[in-house]
Design a protein around this motif. Structure first.
Motif, PDB file in Angstrom:
ATOM      1  N   THR A   1      30.126  -5.517  51.288  1.00 49.48           N
ATOM      2  CA  THR A   1      29.114  -6.239  50.873  1.00 49.48           C
ATOM      3  C   THR A   1      29.245  -7.676  51.549  1.00 49.48           C
TER       4      THR A   1
ATOM      5  N   ARG B   1      16.759  -4.845  46.940  1.00 53.52           N
ATOM      6  CA  ARG B   1      16.196  -3.210  47.077  1.00 53.52           C
ATOM      7  C   ARG B   1      17.707  -3.070  45.760  1.00 53.52           C
ATOM      8  N   ARG B   2      18.932  -3.348  45.826  1.00 50.26           N
ATOM      9  CA  ARG B   2      19.705  -2.143  44.934  1.00 50.26           C
ATOM     10  C   ARG B   2      19.833  -2.973  43.806  1.00 50.26           C
TER      11      ARG B   2
ATOM     12  N   LYS C   1      21.480  -5.639  42.119  1.00 51.67           N
ATOM     13  CA  LYS C   1      22.622  -5.854  41.690  1.00 51.67           C
ATOM     14  C   LYS C   1      23.235  -7.457  41.568  1.00 51.67           C
TER      15      LYS C   1
END
Lengths: 48, 297
Positions: A32, B69-70, B72
């Protein structure tokens, strides 16, 4: 001037920090980071 | 001796800045580096959209991992920054931050300097913690746009580093980006100009009042391995350390203040050798006459 927090506490926190880092890497966070860092970040440069 | 130490710090700051922004062709072609080093964050503020940047920005990386969105948690970046903070605290700010160096160089411009009134200064110093909490942690983690994606709020609306190191060169070098630059670019450009202009009059204003990375490292300042040690027996209370400190730290009262960037100016200024970094062997203190002599000087 003596340490208010013993060095052992610092070492313990350091171990936790490294463990957190290793855990993050193991679950693929570097991908990411790379995806974001290797393309022009439009938000960062003020485009959108 | 004093000048040599100051020069060494400047050399380290400049050398680090050049080393981590060594993708020279990016400045010619208007592109950014895409090699494997971009997997890793640099320790200081350095936009990853700077054409020269070889590494990733830790604050940008943290926000992209938090992506609402995630939702995390950014374990790797938070752990990495915490480890650095626990080892050396804000030493990173004083020695390994390119934007810190830029502000210091601007402050060298010989114009009258502004002293922010203590009360206002004290309140403004907390602003960077609010920036860290709200713009770097909370909003990127919880707020979703209409499209269901998160946004890097700090980078998008506030960060002058991204505008200076990434925005300005890329907009100048890429016609496409130039035509896309609108209100947001003008807003960020104005903020950047304000920060740079105030750096001429105030020492490192971004670091003192706005930098979320400095705020993060500051959390570990009191527990870090590297520390500023004050030998009370040697101290002659001359106040030279506090007069010299560019960050306005009350060195003798709180040598490991969250505001100290460990530049070492106070260590150099101390005539009695009462301040030092690390935890070396304790040296014998001065006698009464020696202390008096230093005070009189």
């Amino acid at each position: 001037m003596k340490r208010k927090v013993p060095l052992a506490v610092t070492v313990l926190l350091l171990v936790l920090a490294v463990a957190s880092c290793v855990f993050g890497v193991s679950r693929g966070e570097l991908k990411t980071v790379y995806r974001k860092a290797a393309t022009v970040c439009l938000e960062c440069i003020g485009i959108g | 001796m004093k000048d040599r130490f100051a020069l060494l710090r400047k050399a380290v700051q400049l050398g680090w800045g050049l080393l981590t922004n060594a993708h020279i062709t990016g400045f010619v072609k208007g592109t950014i580096y895409q090699g494997p080093l971009k997997n890793f964050c640099v320790p200081g503020m350095n936009c990853y959209s700077c054409p020269g940047a070889l590494g990733a920005c830790p604050i940008g990386a943290m926000q992209s991992l938090f992506d609402a969105r995630r939702r995390k948690f950014a374990f790797s970046v938070v752990g990495y920054l915490a480890a650095l903070g626990l080892l050396v605290g804000r030493f990173i700010c004083g020695w390994l931050c390119l934007f810190g160096l830029i502000q210091e160089l601007l402050y060298k411009i010989p114009l009258p300097k502004l002293k922010v009134p203590k009360k206002i200064d004290r309140v403004l110093r907390y602003l960077k913690y609010a920036v860290l909490l709200i713009l770097v942690f909370l909003l990127p983690f919880f707020w979703r746009s209409e499209l269901g994606v998160g946004e890097p709020f700090f980078c998008k609306y506030l960060c002058p580093v991204g505008t200076l190191e990434g925005g300005v060169p890329l907009v100048l070098l890429q016609e496409q980006l130039k035509s896309a630059a609108g209100f947001l670019f003008r807003w960020k450009f104005a903020l950047m100009a304000l920060v740079l202009l105030s750096s001429v009059y105030i020492h490192r204003p971004f670091c003192k009042y706005l930098c979320p990375l400095g705020a993060f490292y500051a959390l570990f300042q009191k527990v870090s391995v590297l520390r500023l040690k004050l030998d009370g027996e040697k101290c002659v209370s001359c106040g030279k350390c506090e007069k010299t400190c560019p960050m306005g730290v009350a060195v003798t009262r709180d040598p490991n203040s969250a505001e100290c960037i460990r530049c070492g100016a106070c260590v150099r200024a101390c005539p009695a050798g009462a301040l030092r970094f690390g935890s070396g062997a304790k040296k014998p203190g001065l006698n009464k006459n020696e202390k008096m002599n230093i005070r009189e000087e």
